[in-house]
Motif scaffolding. Structure first.
Motif, mmCIF file in Angstrom:
data_model
loop_
_atom_site.group_PDB
_atom_site.id
_atom_site.type_symbol
_atom_site.label_atom_id
_atom_site.label_comp_id
_atom_site.label_asym_id
_atom_site.label_seq_id
_atom_site.Cartn_x
_atom_site.Cartn_y
_atom_site.Cartn_z
ATOM 1 N N GLU A 93 31.031 33.029 47.058
ATOM 2 C CA GLU A 93 31.708 33.168 48.359
ATOM 3 C C GLU A 93 32.434 31.885 48.751
ATOM 4 O O GLU A 93 33.521 31.931 49.320
ATOM 5 C CB GLU A 93 30.721 33.605 49.450
ATOM 6 C CG GLU A 93 30.387 35.074 49.390
ATOM 7 C CD GLU A 93 31.628 35.980 49.278
ATOM 8 O OE1 GLU A 93 32.560 35.852 50.104
ATOM 9 O OE2 GLU A 93 31.679 36.807 48.338
ATOM 10 N N ARG B 110 35.608 31.753 46.705
ATOM 11 C CA ARG B 110 36.628 32.637 47.302
ATOM 12 C C ARG B 110 37.294 31.971 48.499
ATOM 13 O O ARG B 110 38.509 32.040 48.657
ATOM 14 C CB ARG B 110 35.996 33.959 47.724
ATOM 15 C CG ARG B 110 35.598 34.864 46.595
ATOM 16 C CD ARG B 110 35.032 36.179 47.165
ATOM 17 N NE ARG B 110 34.101 36.823 46.276
ATOM 18 C CZ ARG B 110 34.436 37.548 45.221
ATOM 19 N NH1 ARG B 110 35.696 37.702 44.912
ATOM 20 N NH2 ARG B 110 33.510 38.108 44.468
ATOM 21 N N GLU C 139 44.327 38.394 41.153
ATOM 22 C CA GLU C 139 43.079 37.765 41.577
ATOM 23 C C GLU C 139 41.989 38.192 40.598
ATOM 24 O O GLU C 139 41.950 39.350 40.180
ATOM 25 C CB GLU C 139 42.737 38.216 42.994
ATOM 26 C CG GLU C 139 41.615 37.456 43.615
ATOM 27 C CD GLU C 139 41.543 37.669 45.117
ATOM 28 O OE1 GLU C 139 40.481 37.370 45.682
ATOM 29 O OE2 GLU C 139 42.532 38.113 45.730
ATOM 30 N N THR D 7 37.694 37.624 39.176
ATOM 31 C CA THR D 7 36.331 37.089 39.248
ATOM 32 C C THR D 7 35.644 37.494 37.955
ATOM 33 O O THR D 7 35.501 38.685 37.676
ATOM 34 C CB THR D 7 35.554 37.644 40.461
ATOM 35 O OG1 THR D 7 36.283 37.344 41.650
ATOM 36 C CG2 THR D 7 34.163 37.023 40.547
ATOM 37 N N HIS E 118 35.765 32.511 40.348
ATOM 38 C CA HIS E 118 36.824 33.237 41.057
ATOM 39 C C HIS E 118 38.106 32.401 41.002
ATOM 40 O O HIS E 118 38.064 31.181 41.203
ATOM 41 C CB HIS E 118 36.424 33.467 42.521
ATOM 42 C CG HIS E 118 37.465 34.200 43.288
ATOM 43 N ND1 HIS E 118 37.678 35.553 43.136
ATOM 44 C CD2 HIS E 118 38.370 33.776 44.191
ATOM 45 C CE1 HIS E 118 38.663 35.924 43.922
ATOM 46 N NE2 HIS E 118 39.103 34.864 44.565
#
Length: 147
Positions: A103, A106, A126, A128, A133
């Motif tokens: 997180e 991100r 994008e 992951t 990420h």
């Protein structure tokens, strides 16, 4: 110079080396990169190039970014347009890698992507994977890079 300790540079082909160098100088400014200053006491690159007898139409044939202790990034004019995917790209490591919580990665990547879009970069994809990420982007000439 000891070859084992000689610096390296990454060379990027460009249609407009000066403009692309300015874009990347803004992108990499937080990492200490800036457009290389002209040698000696010349106030700017056109003054230096004139003193060297370089014709004005060649003033934008090349530009370079430098940062202490980092590889030099050299932009050279090429006549042909970019075609296909570039085989080497710059990765800004915007998220911090798998040692950083996903997180937080991100959040960091989103903030950097917003800054780079304001500078003229465009978002491509994008991703992951494997605890990391990142976002793939393009610079103003279409060269891909990662954040």
């Amino acid at each position: 110079m000891d070859r084992a300790n000689a610096p390296i540079q990454v060379v990027i082909d460009a249609a407009d080396p000066g403009a692309l160098a300015q874009f990347w100088a803004a992108v990499l400014a937080p990492r200490g990169y800036a457009v290389r200053a002209p040698p000696g006491d010349f106030p700017d690159w056109p003054a230096f190039l004139r003193a060297q007898g370089v014709p004005e139409e060649r003033f934008n044939d090349a530009s370079a970014l430098e940062a202490p202790g980092q590889p030099r990034i050299f932009f050279q004019r090429v006549p042909e347009p970019r075609t296909g995917k570039n085989r080497v790209h710059i990765d800004l490591l915007g998220g911090g890698g798998p040692s950083v919580a996903l997180e937080e990665q991100r959040r960091r990547v989103a903030a950097e992507v917003a800054r780079l879009e304001a500078l003229g970069a465009t978002r491509v994809d994008e991703h992951t994977e494997l605890g990391t990420h990142w976002v793939t982007m393009r610079d103003p000439e279409g060269n891909e890079f990662c954040v």
